[in-house]
Design a protein around this motif. Structure first.
Motif, PDB file in Angstrom:
ATOM      1  N   LYS A  63       0.814  -1.222   0.000  1.00 40.00           N
ATOM      2  CA  LYS A  63       0.000   0.000   0.000  1.00 40.00           C
ATOM      3  C   LYS A  63       0.848   1.273   0.000  1.00 40.00           C
ATOM      4  N   ASP A  64       2.101   1.153   0.407  1.00 40.45           N
ATOM      5  CA  ASP A  64       2.997   2.305   0.380  1.00 40.45           C
ATOM      6  C   ASP A  64       4.415   1.810   0.136  1.00 40.45           C
ATOM      7  N   THR A  65       5.379   2.683   0.264  1.00 44.83           N
ATOM      8  CA  THR A  65       6.781   2.309   0.023  1.00 44.83           C
ATOM      9  C   THR A  65       7.634   2.459   1.283  1.00 44.83           C
ATOM     10  N   ALA A  66       7.001   2.453   2.452  1.00 46.13           N
ATOM     11  CA  ALA A  66       7.720   2.612   3.715  1.00 46.13           C
ATOM     12  C   ALA A  66       8.668   1.432   3.943  1.00 46.13           C
ATOM     13  N   PRO A  67       9.757   1.650   4.671  1.00 47.78           N
ATOM     14  CA  PRO A  67      10.690   0.557   4.983  1.00 47.78           C
ATOM     15  C   PRO A  67       9.986  -0.579   5.721  1.00 47.78           C
ATOM     16  N   ILE A  68      10.547  -1.781   5.588  1.00 45.19           N
ATOM     17  CA  ILE A  68       9.985  -2.966   6.233  1.00 45.19           C
ATOM     18  C   ILE A  68      11.019  -3.566   7.177  1.00 45.19           C
ATOM     19  N   VAL A  69      10.616  -3.786   8.428  1.00 45.91           N
ATOM     20  CA  VAL A  69      11.469  -4.466   9.411  1.00 45.91           C
ATOM     21  C   VAL A  69      10.879  -5.847   9.658  1.00 45.91           C
ATOM     22  N   PHE A  70      11.644  -6.880   9.365  1.00 42.58           N
ATOM     23  CA  PHE A  70      11.228  -8.259   9.610  1.00 42.58           C
ATOM     24  C   PHE A  70      11.727  -8.661  10.994  1.00 42.58           C
ATOM     25  N   ASP A  71      10.810  -8.923  11.899  1.00 42.80           N
ATOM     26  CA  ASP A  71      11.205  -9.291  13.264  1.00 42.80           C
ATOM     27  C   ASP A  71      11.382 -10.800  13.338  1.00 42.80           C
ATOM     28  N   GLY A  72      12.598 -11.228  13.123  1.00 44.79           N
ATOM     29  CA  GLY A  72      12.900 -12.647  13.088  1.00 44.79           C
ATOM     30  C   GLY A  72      12.897 -13.168  11.664  1.00 44.79           C
ATOM     31  N   LEU A  73      13.792 -14.112  11.387  1.00 45.40           N
ATOM     32  CA  LEU A  73      13.857 -14.746  10.069  1.00 45.40           C
ATOM     33  C   LEU A  73      12.516 -15.376   9.699  1.00 45.40           C
ATOM     34  N   HIS A  74      11.737 -15.731  10.728  1.00 51.02           N
ATOM     35  CA  HIS A  74      10.426 -16.358  10.564  1.00 51.02           C
ATOM     36  C   HIS A  74       9.510 -15.583   9.600  1.00 51.02           C
ATOM     37  N   THR A  75       9.636 -14.262   9.604  1.00 49.36           N
ATOM     38  CA  THR A  75       8.635 -13.400   8.969  1.00 49.36           C
ATOM     39  C   THR A  75       8.982 -13.007   7.537  1.00 49.36           C
ATOM     40  N   THR A  76      10.005 -13.627   6.944  1.00 50.69           N
ATOM     41  CA  THR A  76      10.531 -13.152   5.660  1.00 50.69           C
ATOM     42  C   THR A  76       9.959 -13.850   4.428  1.00 50.69           C
ATOM     43  N   HIS A  77       8.981 -14.726   4.577  1.00 51.26           N
ATOM     44  CA  HIS A  77       8.514 -15.522   3.432  1.00 51.26           C
ATOM     45  C   HIS A  77       7.903 -14.664   2.325  1.00 51.26           C
ATOM     46  N   VAL A  78       7.409 -13.490   2.656  1.00 53.76           N
ATOM     47  CA  VAL A  78       6.840 -12.623   1.609  1.00 53.76           C
ATOM     48  C   VAL A  78       7.889 -12.287   0.553  1.00 53.76           C
ATOM     49  N   LEU A  79       9.171 -12.320   0.910  1.00 52.15           N
ATOM     50  CA  LEU A  79      10.231 -12.026  -0.054  1.00 52.15           C
ATOM     51  C   LEU A  79      10.368 -13.128  -1.099  1.00 52.15           C
ATOM     52  N   ASN A  80       9.863 -14.327  -0.772  1.00 52.38           N
ATOM     53  CA  ASN A  80       9.863 -15.433  -1.732  1.00 52.38           C
ATOM     54  C   ASN A  80       8.609 -15.425  -2.607  1.00 52.38           C
ATOM     55  N   LEU A  81       7.617 -14.630  -2.199  1.00 49.31           N
ATOM     56  CA  LEU A  81       6.315 -14.658  -2.874  1.00 49.31           C
ATOM     57  C   LEU A  81       6.037 -13.425  -3.714  1.00 49.31           C
ATOM     58  N   ALA A  82       6.766 -12.346  -3.470  1.00 46.19           N
ATOM     59  CA  ALA A  82       6.508 -11.083  -4.178  1.00 46.19           C
ATOM     60  C   ALA A  82       7.798 -10.291  -4.320  1.00 46.19           C
ATOM     61  N   ASP A  83       7.765  -9.293  -5.201  1.00 47.63           N
ATOM     62  CA  ASP A  83       8.943  -8.467  -5.471  1.00 47.63           C
ATOM     63  C   ASP A  83       8.951  -7.240  -4.562  1.00 47.63           C
ATOM     64  N   PHE A  84       9.993  -7.145  -3.735  1.00 53.05           N
ATOM     65  CA  PHE A  84      10.151  -5.986  -2.854  1.00 53.05           C
ATOM     66  C   PHE A  84      11.506  -5.309  -3.098  1.00 53.05           C
ATOM     67  N   LYS A  85      12.003  -5.405  -4.330  1.00 56.79           N
ATOM     68  CA  LYS A  85      13.322  -4.865  -4.642  1.00 56.79           C
ATOM     69  C   LYS A  85      13.394  -3.347  -4.544  1.00 56.79           C
TER      70      LYS A  85
END
Length: 373
Positions: free
Chosen positions: A95-117
């Protein structure tokens, strides 16, 4: 322009009653104090939503974790990661371009599912996860669970390469910092564990002469610690309280056998404050070394006497604030000694001199300076 960021939490960070969520909650609180708008995304287990979080966050979104069997159908993605893949989460992040903080490696799966480059991405590393899960396997007596933890450890070691996509990594202890700095270089910055550093009213000489253990007793490491303490105190003259925001039937079944041991289900943060105030001793054993334990830091700020073993206090810089015990006999001996002493204002003042360098405000400012540079 108002600064804002997305923070993805592996769990609902309220009440902050066990290790990982203590860091998440007090990090959010410290960021709020710096006038940062936090958009919180958190994954639910069976807990209810927590309106309290809206006092510190601009928005709060909740997501169900994927089923166990669906999340196990991968030879590459660890269960703790894949179970947190969510299309709605991706949509909300976009919805916006704000920075993203992943709290724990657990929460990073969205990087495998969508483009956040096009986004600034940051990881709060709570553990060297593959080492942590290897330790869980050693603590687990159930064969199925032990094999599961071993497989998770193998997957996590390979999956860790996703860190290469991060703009920066915030490590939680010198132990983790040494590991990540060697592997990922200067993008890694040590930001001490966030915790409750506020002063709360304490009764110094009028507390019950009882022992407290608190933690997430869904985690096998903490289950082992709780069972160890039950065995320590079951035939003693001392009262022991096991407190958690989660209910573990194995622990409850064991507790029911002994009149001097009870379980307290924590539902609100004030209940943990009250337990700290009422308890004379906090017993904190652990059976794997994974950097600083959040419950130790939180207890030193809010509780009275602390008895801990080597794995809990070594390489933390805090062992001078604790009484050391490793065997059941040593825990009982230290308990007997401390029950005869009062915890004083002077002891608290000496403790605060050591803890002042671990200020949440300093840690939050360090993160903000890196995220919004």
């Amino acid at each position: 322009m108002q600064k804002r960021l997305h923070l993805i939490s592996f769990d609902i960070p309220y009440p902050p009653s066990y290790g990982g969520v203590i860091d998440v909650f007090y990090k959010i609180k410290a960021l709020k104090a710096l006038d940062i708008d936090v958009i919180l995304h958190c994954f639910q287990y069976s807990q209810p939503q927590q309106p309290k979080l809206l006092e510190y966050c601009k928005e709060v979104f909740y997501y169900e974790r994927n089923s166990f069997f669906k999340s196990m159908l991968s030879n590459e993605i660890p269960f703790i990661v894949k179970s947190r893949g969510n299309d709605l989460l991706i949509s909300n992040l976009k919805k916006d371009t704000a920075p993203i903080v992943f709290d724990g490696l657990h929460t990073t799966h969205v990087l495998n599912l969508a483009d956040f480059k096009d986004r600034a991405l940051f990881l709060r590393a709570h553990n060297v996860e593959h080492r942590f899960y290897k330790g869980l396997a050693k603590s687990e007596s159930n064969i199925f669970k032990r094999n599961f933890f071993k497989q998770e450890a193998k997957k996590l070691k390979k999956y860790e390469k996703i860190i290469s996509q991060m703009d920066a990594v915030f490590t939680i202890s010198p132990y983790e910092q040494a590991y990540f700095l060697k592997k990922y270089g200067k993008k890694c910055t040590y930001v001490p564990a966030f915790h409750d550093a506020e002063k709360h009213t304490r009764k110094f000489t009028k507390s019950k002469r009882s022992v407290l253990y608190h933690g997430n007793i869904l985690v096998s490491e903490n289950v082992k610690a709780a069972l160890f303490l039950i065995d320590v105190y079951k035939k003693s003259k001392f009262d022991l309280t096991i407190a958690s925001s989660y209910i573990n039937k194995e622990i409850l079944k064991e507790i029911e056998k002994y009149s001097n041991i009870n379980f307290y289900h924590i539902k609100e943060q004030n209940e943990l404050y009250r337990l700290f105030e009422e308890s004379h001793i906090n017993a904190l054993p652990t059976f794997q070394k994974t950097g600083i334990k959040l419950k130790l830091l939180n207890t030193l700020h809010q509780g009275k006497f602390v008895i801990a073993n080597n794995d809990m206090i070594e390489d933390t810089g805090l062992k001078m604030l604790c009484e050391k015990a490793n065997t059941k006999k040593e825990f009982l001996q230290k308990t007997t000694e401390l029950m005869a002493q009062d915890f004083s204002e002077k002891m608290l003042e000496e403790r605060q001199k050591v803890l002042v360098d671990l200020s949440p405000e300093t840690g939050a400012q360090k993160m903000v300076d890196i995220i919004f540079k």
